[in-house]
Motif scaffolding. Structure first.
Motif, PDB file in Angstrom:
ATOM      1  N   MET A  14       0.858  -1.199   0.000  1.00  0.00           N
ATOM      2  CA  MET A  14       0.000   0.000   0.000  1.00  0.00           C
ATOM      3  C   MET A  14       0.889   1.242   0.000  1.00  0.00           C
ATOM      4  N   ASP A  15       1.309   1.653  -1.160  1.00  0.00           N
ATOM      5  CA  ASP A  15       2.279   2.756  -1.247  1.00  0.00           C
ATOM      6  C   ASP A  15       1.642   4.022  -1.828  1.00  0.00           C
ATOM      7  N   GLY A  16       2.221   5.176  -1.462  1.00  0.00           N
ATOM      8  CA  GLY A  16       1.827   6.445  -2.075  1.00  0.00           C
ATOM      9  C   GLY A  16       1.018   7.383  -1.186  1.00  0.00           C
ATOM     10  N   ASN A  17       0.894   7.055   0.102  1.00  0.00           N
ATOM     11  CA  ASN A  17       0.144   7.945   0.998  1.00  0.00           C
ATOM     12  C   ASN A  17       0.769   9.332   1.071  1.00  0.00           C
ATOM     13  N   GLY A  18       2.101   9.357   1.181  1.00  0.00           N
ATOM     14  CA  GLY A  18       2.815  10.629   1.320  1.00  0.00           C
ATOM     15  C   GLY A  18       2.655  11.491   0.081  1.00  0.00           C
ATOM     16  N   ARG A  19       2.878  10.888  -1.090  1.00  0.00           N
ATOM     17  CA  ARG A  19       2.755  11.650  -2.344  1.00  0.00           C
ATOM     18  C   ARG A  19       1.328  12.152  -2.551  1.00  0.00           C
ATOM     19  N   TRP A  20       0.368  11.322  -2.194  1.00  0.00           N
ATOM     20  CA  TRP A  20      -1.036  11.716  -2.322  1.00  0.00           C
ATOM     21  C   TRP A  20      -1.286  13.009  -1.532  1.00  0.00           C
ATOM     22  N   LYS A  65      13.131   4.444   9.667  1.00  0.00           N
ATOM     23  CA  LYS A  65      14.020   5.551   9.264  1.00  0.00           C
ATOM     24  C   LYS A  65      13.278   6.867   9.124  1.00  0.00           C
ATOM     25  N   ARG A  66      11.972   6.845   9.115  1.00  0.00           N
ATOM     26  CA  ARG A  66      11.194   8.075   8.955  1.00  0.00           C
ATOM     27  C   ARG A  66      11.223   8.900  10.237  1.00  0.00           C
ATOM     28  N   SER A  67      10.669  10.122  10.174  1.00  0.00           N
ATOM     29  CA  SER A  67      10.738  10.993  11.350  1.00  0.00           C
ATOM     30  C   SER A  67      10.013  10.333  12.520  1.00  0.00           C
TER      31      SER A  67
HETATM   32 MG    MG Z   1       6.426   4.894  -0.181  1.00  0.00          MG
END
Ligand code: MG
Ligand code: IPE
Ligand code: IPE
Length: 237
Positions: A14-20, A65-67
């Motif tokens: 389930m990728d792309g939440n941030g870009r969305w 690795k994220r904030s």
């Molecule tokens: Mg991603």
């Protein structure tokens, strides 16, 4: 006539939440929030479409690795989702399973996971597998440790370690390998997901960001899957 080919097990990155979210000028957390709603819709869609196992990749071993803020948000969101979704799972005969390293998760999340797994363990209509703090390599390391421990204790001979024994030592023991892997938001990589299990899985990548993924996108993936010829190493007809 060839019977309609349906995947028993669908796994989704389930990728792309941030870009969305960024595209809309919103904080990444808003993308994750929307993503959670889509998780709920997708579980319902899987039930409706007759999928037997639905594995959802929600947090990888590398996502630490994220904030700190984003990690904390994702941990909390996961706990809320399991807790709020549990009555629906129970009512609809859905089993919940977690794959990943539980021991590294916050206590409250760990107990929400355990409770979800425990209260749904006899359910059979669908199995929802949540990959959270999951990494394919870490899973293999943990499996090797278990097998090595059994050898040391004298209850397993090295020659008895075969594919079946390895598979039974993975977090996914008892779950069939995925037939179809869907990745949203266009990235053509596995990002440490189910490395052992994906051996002969059909791959489907859509550009749609996870928060925009709807039942019709799910159906599109299943339609594409129907067109695939699976050979598992056999010769072409
Ligand atoms: Mg991603
Ligand atoms: C997927 O969306 C959710 C998680 C990995 C937790 P991302 O947060 O990776 O979104 P992008 O890839 O940055 O758009
Ligand atoms: C994969 O997405 C992990 C999840 C969807 C949970 P990432 O966003 O972490 O993957 P990369 O970093 O783009 O490979």
């Amino acid at each position: 006539m060839k019977p309609v080919q349906r995947p028993l097990h669908v796994a989704i990155i389930m990728d792309g939440n941030g870009r969305w979210a960024t595209r809309r000028g919103l904080p990444r957390s808003e993308g994750h929030r929307r993503g959670m709603t889509v998780v709920r819709q997708t579980i319902r869609a899987a039930l409706d479409l007759g999928v037997g196992y639905l594995t959802l990749y929600a947090f990888s071993s590398e996502n630490w690795k994220r904030s700190e803020k984003e990690v904390a948000f994702l941990m909390q969101m996961c706990e809320v989702m399991i807790t709020e979704e549990l009555p629906f799972l129970i009512k609809n005969d859905i089993r919940f399973r977690h794959i990943g390293r539980k021991e590294e998760l916050p206590e409250t999340l760990k107990s929400a996971i355990r409770r979800g797994e425990d209260l749904t363990k006899n359910n059979r209509a669908l199995c929802v597998v949540l990959a959270f703090n999951y990494g394919g390599r870490q899973e293999m390391v943990d499996a090797v440790r278990r097998l090595a421990g059994d050898v040391k204790e004298g209850c397993l001979a090295p020659d008895d370690i075969d594919e079946k024994a390895v598979a039974a030592s993975l977090y996914t023991a008892g779950i069939p390998d995925p037939d179809l892997l869907v990745r949203t938001s266009g990235e053509m990589r596995l990002s440490n997901f189910l490395l052992w299990q994906i051996c002969y899985t059909e791959l489907y990548v859509t550009k749609v960001f996870w928060p925009d993924f709807r039942k019709k996108d799910f159906e599109r993936a299943l339609k594409e899957f129907r067109k695939r010829t699976r050979r598992f190493g056999g010769a072409h007809d």
